[in-house]
Design an enzyme around this catalytic site. Structure first.
Site, PDB file in Angstrom:
ATOM      1  N   ARG A 182       0.869  -1.182   0.000  1.00  0.00           N
ATOM      2  CA  ARG A 182       0.000   0.000   0.000  1.00  0.00           C
ATOM      3  C   ARG A 182       0.901   1.226   0.000  1.00  0.00           C
ATOM      4  O   ARG A 182       1.245   1.772   1.035  1.00  0.00           O
ATOM      5  CB  ARG A 182      -0.917  -0.003   1.212  1.00  0.00           C
ATOM      6  N   SER A 188     -12.865  -3.650  -0.200  1.00  0.00           N
ATOM      7  CA  SER A 188     -13.258  -3.092   1.099  1.00  0.00           C
ATOM      8  C   SER A 188     -14.753  -2.849   1.107  1.00  0.00           C
ATOM      9  O   SER A 188     -15.285  -2.255   0.164  1.00  0.00           O
ATOM     10  CB  SER A 188     -12.586  -1.737   1.337  1.00  0.00           C
ATOM     11  N   LYS A 204      -4.462   5.507   8.218  1.00  0.00           N
ATOM     12  CA  LYS A 204      -5.217   5.951   7.048  1.00  0.00           C
ATOM     13  C   LYS A 204      -5.817   7.323   7.313  1.00  0.00           C
ATOM     14  O   LYS A 204      -6.646   7.491   8.207  1.00  0.00           O
ATOM     15  CB  LYS A 204      -6.299   4.916   6.729  1.00  0.00           C
TER      16      LYS A 204
HETATM   17  N1  FQP Z   1      -9.147  -3.732   3.702  1.00  0.00           N
HETATM   18  C1  FQP Z   1      -7.973  -4.233   3.277  1.00  0.00           C
HETATM   19  C2  FQP Z   1      -7.693  -5.654   3.485  1.00  0.00           C
HETATM   20  N2  FQP Z   1      -7.044  -3.469   2.641  1.00  0.00           N
HETATM   21  C3  FQP Z   1      -7.286  -2.150   2.446  1.00  0.00           C
HETATM   22  N3  FQP Z   1      -6.338  -1.385   1.841  1.00  0.00           N
HETATM   23  C4  FQP Z   1      -8.505  -1.589   2.898  1.00  0.00           C
HETATM   24  C5  FQP Z   1      -9.407  -2.428   3.528  1.00  0.00           C
HETATM   25  C6  FQP Z   1      -8.837  -0.130   2.642  1.00  0.00           C
HETATM   26  O1  FQP Z   1      -9.586   1.515  -0.704  1.00  0.00           O
HETATM   27  P1  FQP Z   1      -9.583   1.521   0.773  1.00  0.00           P
HETATM   28  O2  FQP Z   1      -9.107   0.078   1.270  1.00  0.00           O
HETATM   29  O3  FQP Z   1     -10.839   1.850   1.469  1.00  0.00           O
HETATM   30  O4  FQP Z   1      -8.463   2.499   1.302  1.00  0.00           O
HETATM   31  P2  FQP Z   1      -6.905   2.547   0.907  1.00  0.00           P
HETATM   32  O5  FQP Z   1      -6.787   2.331  -0.566  1.00  0.00           O
HETATM   33  O6  FQP Z   1      -6.450   3.883   1.343  1.00  0.00           O
HETATM   34  O7  FQP Z   1      -6.221   1.466   1.660  1.00  0.00           O
HETATM   35  F1  FQP Z   1      -8.817  -6.356   3.474  1.00  0.00           F
HETATM   36  F2  FQP Z   1      -6.901  -6.131   2.551  1.00  0.00           F
HETATM   37  F3  FQP Z   1      -7.101  -5.854   4.624  1.00  0.00           F
END
Ligand code: FQP
Ligand code: MG
Length: 224
Positions: free
Chosen positions: A40, A112, A141
């Site tokens: 990420r 998500s 975040k």
């Molecule tokens: N769940 C998971 C996981 N991974 C993530 N990155 C998110 C939730 C959050 O697009 P998102 O996803 O809402 O925000 P960002 O892109 O900033 O992370 F299930 F893999 F653990």
């Protein structure tokens, strides 16, 4: 089996490890027993372009060495260019059905979700698992939603018992038990490992805890 790789899902970018070398942190996390890794790479000062690609490739190679799936957050083109094991997208990212079409049927797609309706749509669009959170308050975040506890995890687990769930948001060894009890296949986290001065041991502690709780959930009578 997707559920098994969600047990201890480590997420990290190059800016999550303070003064420590992110590749070193990742290798130690892998040695400690993380079961999945998501790159990420976002936020101010995050790597871009060729630097991002090169860092991602190094992360992927490390994951391959430890036979741990390598998932890319948000960036579908990067996931395809690297031939990553999968991609994770949120509600504000590209549409899940379109991403599934781009990556084909074999790669892992995580989405998500924040309620039962979004979980239904994610599964319909071809998600292999859903991430539900934030369970607790998170500092990792910027634009995180309000913490929701484990209620939604429980609801989705009951409605869609075959859709693997991973809980996310502020999770530590000390507070992860309710996520598994609610029906989560595992926990996803950044800082508990990335901010640790001993990521190998931290990952091991977390993994041991999760295995312990899963065992209790499977054979409750033996742990009365
Ligand atoms: N769940 C998971 C996981 N991974 C993530 N990155 C998110 C939730 C959050 O697009 P998102 O996803 O809402 O925000 P960002 O892109 O900033 O992370 F299930 F893999 F653990
Ligand atoms: Mg996203």
């Amino acid at each position: 089996m997707i559920k098994n790789i969600l047990r201890l899902y480590f997420i990290m970018g190059s800016m999550n490890t303070q003064e420590n070398d992110p590749l070193d942190v990742l290798e130690k996390a892998l040695q400690g027993g993380v079961t999945c890794f998501q790159l990420r790479e976002k936020g101010v000062a995050s790597l871009q372009g060729q630097e991002k690609y090169s860092f991602a490739e190094k992360c992927m190679k490390l994951c391959q060495t430890y036979h741990v799936p390598f998932i890319v957050n948000d960036d579908v083109e990067l996931a395809l260019a690297l031939n990553a094991d999968g991609i994770h997208i949120g509600q504000e990212d590209e549409a899940a059905a379109l991403v599934r079409k781009k990556i084909g049927p074999e790669k892992i797609l995580g989405v998500s979700v924040h309620n039962v309706e979004e979980a239904f749509l994610a599964q319909k669009a071809g998600a292999d698992y859903v991430g539900i959170g934030p369970v607790y308050t998170t500092s990792s975040k910027e634009d995180a939603r309000i913490p929701a506890g484990t209620k939604v995890i429980e609801q989705v687990a009951i409605q869609y018992p075959n859709l693997p769930i991973v809980g996310i948001g502020g999770l530590t060894e000390g507070n992860l038990v309710p996520v598994i009890r609610a029906g989560g296949a595992g926990v996803a986290l950044i800082s508990a490992i990335a901010s640790s001065q001993d990521p190998r041991n931290q990952a091991k502690q977390l993994r041991d805890k999760i295995e312990q709780v899963l065992e209790k959930e499977r054979f409750p009578s033996e742990h009365a």
